[in-house]
Design a protein around this motif. Sequence first.
Motif, PDB file in Angstrom:
ATOM      1  N   UNK A 194       0.817  -1.207   0.000  1.00  0.00           N
ATOM      2  CA  UNK A 194       0.000   0.000   0.000  1.00  0.00           C
ATOM      3  C   UNK A 194       0.856   1.264   0.000  1.00  0.00           C
ATOM      4  N   UNK A 195       2.053   1.184   0.559  1.00  0.00           N
ATOM      5  CA  UNK A 195       2.986   2.305   0.467  1.00  0.00           C
ATOM      6  C   UNK A 195       3.545   2.369  -0.951  1.00  0.00           C
ATOM      7  N   UNK A 196       3.905   1.203  -1.483  1.00  0.00           N
ATOM      8  CA  UNK A 196       4.532   1.155  -2.811  1.00  0.00           C
ATOM      9  C   UNK A 196       3.607   1.655  -3.917  1.00  0.00           C
ATOM     10  N   UNK A 197       2.350   1.245  -3.893  1.00  0.00           N
ATOM     11  CA  UNK A 197       1.442   1.635  -4.977  1.00  0.00           C
ATOM     12  C   UNK A 197       1.157   3.132  -4.967  1.00  0.00           C
ATOM     13  N   UNK A 198       1.314   3.763  -3.809  1.00  0.00           N
ATOM     14  CA  UNK A 198       1.034   5.193  -3.678  1.00  0.00           C
ATOM     15  C   UNK A 198       2.309   6.033  -3.594  1.00  0.00           C
ATOM     16  N   UNK A 199       3.439   5.404  -3.894  1.00  0.00           N
ATOM     17  CA  UNK A 199       4.738   6.057  -3.761  1.00  0.00           C
ATOM     18  C   UNK A 199       4.841   7.334  -4.581  1.00  0.00           C
ATOM     19  N   UNK A 200       4.267   7.326  -5.786  1.00  0.00           N
ATOM     20  CA  UNK A 200       4.358   8.505  -6.647  1.00  0.00           C
ATOM     21  C   UNK A 200       3.664   9.708  -6.029  1.00  0.00           C
ATOM     22  N   UNK A 201       2.623   9.481  -5.229  1.00  0.00           N
ATOM     23  CA  UNK A 201       1.941  10.590  -4.557  1.00  0.00           C
ATOM     24  C   UNK A 201       2.595  10.926  -3.221  1.00  0.00           C
ATOM     25  N   UNK A 202       3.153   9.916  -2.575  1.00  0.00           N
ATOM     26  CA  UNK A 202       3.831  10.150  -1.295  1.00  0.00           C
ATOM     27  C   UNK A 202       5.015  11.098  -1.467  1.00  0.00           C
ATOM     28  N   UNK A 203       5.771  10.925  -2.557  1.00  0.00           N
ATOM     29  CA  UNK A 203       6.957  11.768  -2.738  1.00  0.00           C
ATOM     30  C   UNK A 203       6.598  13.218  -3.055  1.00  0.00           C
ATOM     31  N   UNK A 204       5.318  13.478  -3.345  1.00  0.00           N
ATOM     32  CA  UNK A 204       4.866  14.840  -3.644  1.00  0.00           C
ATOM     33  C   UNK A 204       4.192  15.512  -2.452  1.00  0.00           C
TER      34      UNK A 204
END
Length: 288
Positions: A194-204
């Motif tokens: 769940x962290x990995x799939x949302x990684x692109x938004x987490x880094x923003x």
Amino acid sequence: MKTILVTGANGYLASLCMKEHPEFNYIKMTRKNADLSCPEQVEEFLSDKEFDICFHTAANATTALCEQNPELANKINVQSTQKIIEACKRNKARLIFSGTEQSFNGKEEKGPFKEDEPLKAVTVYGQNKADCEALIQSQLNDYVILRYSWQMGLSFDGIKSSPNIVQNVMKALITNTPTLFTVNEKRCLTYAKHIATQFDRIIELPTGIYHCASSNEFNTYQAAKYIARTLNVKEEIIDQIILPNKDRYSDRFRDYRLDSSKIQSYGIHFATFEEDVQEILKEFGWIK
């Protein structure tokens, strides 16, 4: 295309993030490139690297090693992080730092804890991570500190999972080995995917601290029994194999669950422990 430096690039979470998001260019840092027990090696490896973001997952979280070798743990977890901070400053790069629930393991209050709750660690590892957070906040303006719970998942396609409760329960049941699980402890248990799939938004995310965790109401022993029941194991077998450890933390019940409502307010979602367990077991073909 953004270039992301990933430390601990062979680890489970880092590997999942890179697999889920091939749209980024990755610079991988592993123990073969630079041993974190020698911060000078980290500095040398990073000296000519150019990147936009650093995803710093590398650490040594082994409680026994950290407690028995606090100076070594400090080199690995704190001094090498300082070298990474310096590389981020030189590159004007954003740092995505992997923090931990263990920075709350000395709290006498019960969780779930929010991000602004003062940290209190009674282990070397938990304090190492708290020290890193202080270094980051005092030196960088562009960072995201992610405090993780215990992450769950299973190995696949050459990606090896870190030790976790699902793996531990399954190993105990498959090998018919009676195994103790802690009674005097509550912690969040989260599917790493769940962290990995949302990684692109987490880094923003805006600069700040965020808790990444699925909710959980079970103690660790109860959680282990839930996993076994979800696997449709007979109750008498569960009672023989999944055993309560009442001695560990008998002096003080530890509840270091994380409140993830802040990160969820940015549209990054986490589920419940029960939902995560069912998802893992279905995805890997253990249940229908």
